[in-house]
Scaffold this motif. Structure first.
Motif, PDB file in Angstrom:
ATOM      1  N   ILE A  18       0.867  -1.205  -0.018  1.00 49.77           N
ATOM      2  CA  ILE A  18      -0.064   0.004   0.218  1.00 49.77           C
ATOM      3  C   ILE A  18       0.845   1.248  -0.011  1.00 49.77           C
ATOM      4  O   ILE A  18       1.926   1.054   0.703  1.00 49.77           O
ATOM      5  N   THR A  19       0.618   2.419  -0.766  1.00 51.32           N
ATOM      6  CA  THR A  19       1.482   3.380  -0.845  1.00 51.32           C
ATOM      7  C   THR A  19       0.494   4.533  -0.504  1.00 51.32           C
ATOM      8  O   THR A  19      -0.749   4.404  -0.863  1.00 51.32           O
ATOM      9  N   ILE A 103       3.827   0.374   2.535  1.00 47.38           N
ATOM     10  CA  ILE A 103       3.327  -0.332   3.964  1.00 47.38           C
ATOM     11  C   ILE A 103       2.780  -1.811   3.368  1.00 47.38           C
ATOM     12  O   ILE A 103       2.162  -1.880   2.130  1.00 47.38           O
ATOM     13  N   ASN A 104       3.247  -2.820   3.853  1.00 51.08           N
ATOM     14  CA  ASN A 104       3.033  -4.224   3.743  1.00 51.08           C
ATOM     15  C   ASN A 104       1.376  -4.419   3.413  1.00 51.08           C
ATOM     16  O   ASN A 104       0.765  -3.689   4.330  1.00 51.08           O
ATOM     17  N   LYS A 108       1.775 -10.523   4.035  1.00 46.90           N
ATOM     18  CA  LYS A 108       3.003 -10.377   3.718  1.00 46.90           C
ATOM     19  C   LYS A 108       3.728 -10.525   2.656  1.00 46.90           C
ATOM     20  O   LYS A 108       3.724 -11.833   2.623  1.00 46.90           O
ATOM     21  N   LYS A 109       4.237  -9.823   1.991  1.00 49.47           N
ATOM     22  CA  LYS A 109       4.934 -10.089   0.465  1.00 49.47           C
ATOM     23  C   LYS A 109       6.104  -9.602   0.552  1.00 49.47           C
ATOM     24  O   LYS A 109       6.987 -10.254  -0.318  1.00 49.47           O
ATOM     25  N   PHE A 110       6.861  -8.829   1.591  1.00 55.38           N
ATOM     26  CA  PHE A 110       7.995  -8.356   1.229  1.00 55.38           C
ATOM     27  C   PHE A 110       8.583  -8.066   2.796  1.00 55.38           C
ATOM     28  O   PHE A 110       7.820  -7.950   3.674  1.00 55.38           O
ATOM     29  N   GLU A 111       9.946  -8.338   2.699  1.00 55.64           N
ATOM     30  CA  GLU A 111      10.777  -8.034   4.050  1.00 55.64           C
ATOM     31  C   GLU A 111      11.066  -6.361   3.802  1.00 55.64           C
ATOM     32  O   GLU A 111      11.665  -6.027   2.818  1.00 55.64           O
ATOM     33  N   ILE A 112      10.935  -5.708   4.754  1.00 62.42           N
ATOM     34  CA  ILE A 112      11.140  -4.078   4.417  1.00 62.42           C
ATOM     35  C   ILE A 112      12.445  -3.834   4.153  1.00 62.42           C
ATOM     36  O   ILE A 112      12.763  -2.956   3.185  1.00 62.42           O
ATOM     37  N   LYS A 113      13.508  -4.453   4.777  1.00 59.16           N
ATOM     38  CA  LYS A 113      15.027  -4.132   4.434  1.00 59.16           C
ATOM     39  C   LYS A 113      15.144  -4.467   2.984  1.00 59.16           C
ATOM     40  O   LYS A 113      16.013  -4.139   2.286  1.00 59.16           O
TER      41      LYS A 113
END
Length: 416
Positions: A18-19, A103-104, A108-113
């Motif tokens: 989400i942006t 924002i995820n 959950k699809k991605f690791e923030i780092k």
């Protein structure tokens, strides 16, 4: 996009995240500001974890703007100006409209780092594809359509951890190189201190040196020490496309005697001839950025100085330009200049009459030559080392980009 590694997918950012962007409460409403809610602008993004902000808004400011509270762990990307500048919130905060928050989604699809490092690798691409005039921009729509090579979450985390480790080592190396640069600059000052204490060369002895005031060692020529004209004497409306050049602060600040952008007519030059500067003269920056000095070399065109410069023509039978320049650049002399500055917002060097009273240690010309030669010899070694350090710092930064390229082409797999 290049061929992706086996087992990876290509997803658009909008499919996995989400942006949103923030907002700015009206500055005209004082009750909207100086509260306890962190409010970030692009200058707060640090390409790392973000704990603090320069500005804060109130609850009422939040309610009366598009700003929204973002949770710890939110990825932030600059969309205006400094495109691609990044940050990860290490605290709750709000942002202005120039920052995109990523924002995820719930599944959950991605690791923030991992995504943080992807955006770091894509910065050049985003800059190249930005739009606008002076201030380039990208939009949320552009970011949502950005394609991302995506391994599974376990591999994302492993890649992010590997990049964290590699980047930490590179940053540590860069820090050590920067510290080495600072130590070399300190060494230069220690050389100057020894030189003017008479300790640099055993054959020179300060016991028979004279001490003269600056006003006593300038040339006997008229206008040999002259501050630039008042602004009213040299307005931009007097400038022409070609003619007699105007020296500016840029010249001494950047050690560039040949840079020029403004010219005056021969007739105007005759009016301002008292402010003439030519080969062999010294130019000193004396407003704002103080205490930079430049010797005009033999092939320099005659010109006039502007209001932010001081010109000095020395008596070459008493003192060498090179000896004076080294003394001028010593901490001792620089501190004297700073002590005598005037003004508050924009600092100005002291008056010419005040500067003429400053004292200069004066060996004979033979000793001056010996001292200058030894300073120059040591400085040449230091400058060569500084150049190598600068190259090493650039290589370290290039290495970061190389590692990022490997990470998103799957080449780090064998190293994880």
């Amino acid at each position: 996009m290049n061929k992706i590694p086996k087992g990876w997918e290509v997803k658009k950012l909008g499919d996995i995240a989400i942006t949103s962007s923030g907002g700015t409460p009206l500055r005209t409403h004082s009750e909207y500001w100086n509260g306890n809610i962190k409010w970030l602008k692009i200058s707060d993004l640090n390409d790392s974890l973000i704990d603090n902000s320069d500005e804060f808004i109130t609850e009422i400011g939040l309610k009366n703007s598009s700003a929204k509270i973002l949770k710890k762990g939110t990825l932030l990307v600059a969309m205006y100006g400094s495109i691609g500048k990044l940050g990860i919130l290490n605290t709750e905060a709000t942002t202005n409209q120039a920052i995109c928050a990523i924002i995820n989604k719930k599944d959950k699809k991605f690791e923030i780092k991992f995504l943080f490092y992807f955006f770091m690798s894509a910065k050049e691409k985003m800059l190249n594809e930005s739009f606008g005039g002076v201030q380039k921009n990208i939009s949320q729509t552009y970011l949502k359509n950005l394609e991302i090579p995506l391994p599974n979450l376990t591999e994302q985390k492993a890649i992010a951890d590997k990049l964290d480790d590699s980047f930490a080592k590179i940053e540590n190396a860069i820090t050590n190189l920067i510290n080495a640069k600072e130590n070399l600059k300190l060494y230069k000052q220690s050389v100057l201190k020894s030189a003017f204490n008479g300790d640099l060369i055993p054959s020179t002895s300060p016991t028979h040196w004279e001490v003269k005031k600056l006003g006593e060692i300038i040339s006997k020529e008229k206008y040999s020490m002259k501050r630039g004209p008042f602004g009213s004497a040299l307005k931009k409306e007097f400038f022409v496309d070609n003619g007699i050049r105007v020296f500016e602060q840029y010249n001494p600040i950047n050690s560039d005697p040949h840079w020029k952008r403004y010219f005056i007519t021969k007739e105007k030059f005759k009016e301002l001839e008292a402010f003439k500067a030519s080969a062999g003269d010294l130019l000193i920056s004396c407003s704002g950025t103080l205490g930079k000095i430049l010797e005009l070399p033999k092939n320099t065109e005659i010109g006039i100085i502007n209001q932010a410069l001081l010109k000095i023509k020395l008596d070459q039978k008493q003192i060498l330009n090179s000896f004076f320049i080294h003394y001028f650049n010593s901490n001792k002399f620089q501190n004297l200049i700073l002590e005598k500055t005037i003004g508050t917002a924009i600092k100005n060097i002291a008056s010419v009459s005040e500067l003429k009273r400053l004292e200069i240690p004066l060996p004979n010309l033979t000793e001056q030559n010996l001292i200058v030669a030894e300073i120059d010899r040591r400085f040449a070694i230091v400058d060569k080392t500084l150049n190598l350090i600068d190259k090493s710092i650039q290589n370290a930064k290039n290495l970061k980009q190389s590692i990022l390229k490997k990470a998103f082409s799957g080449e780090l797999r064998s190293e994880i």
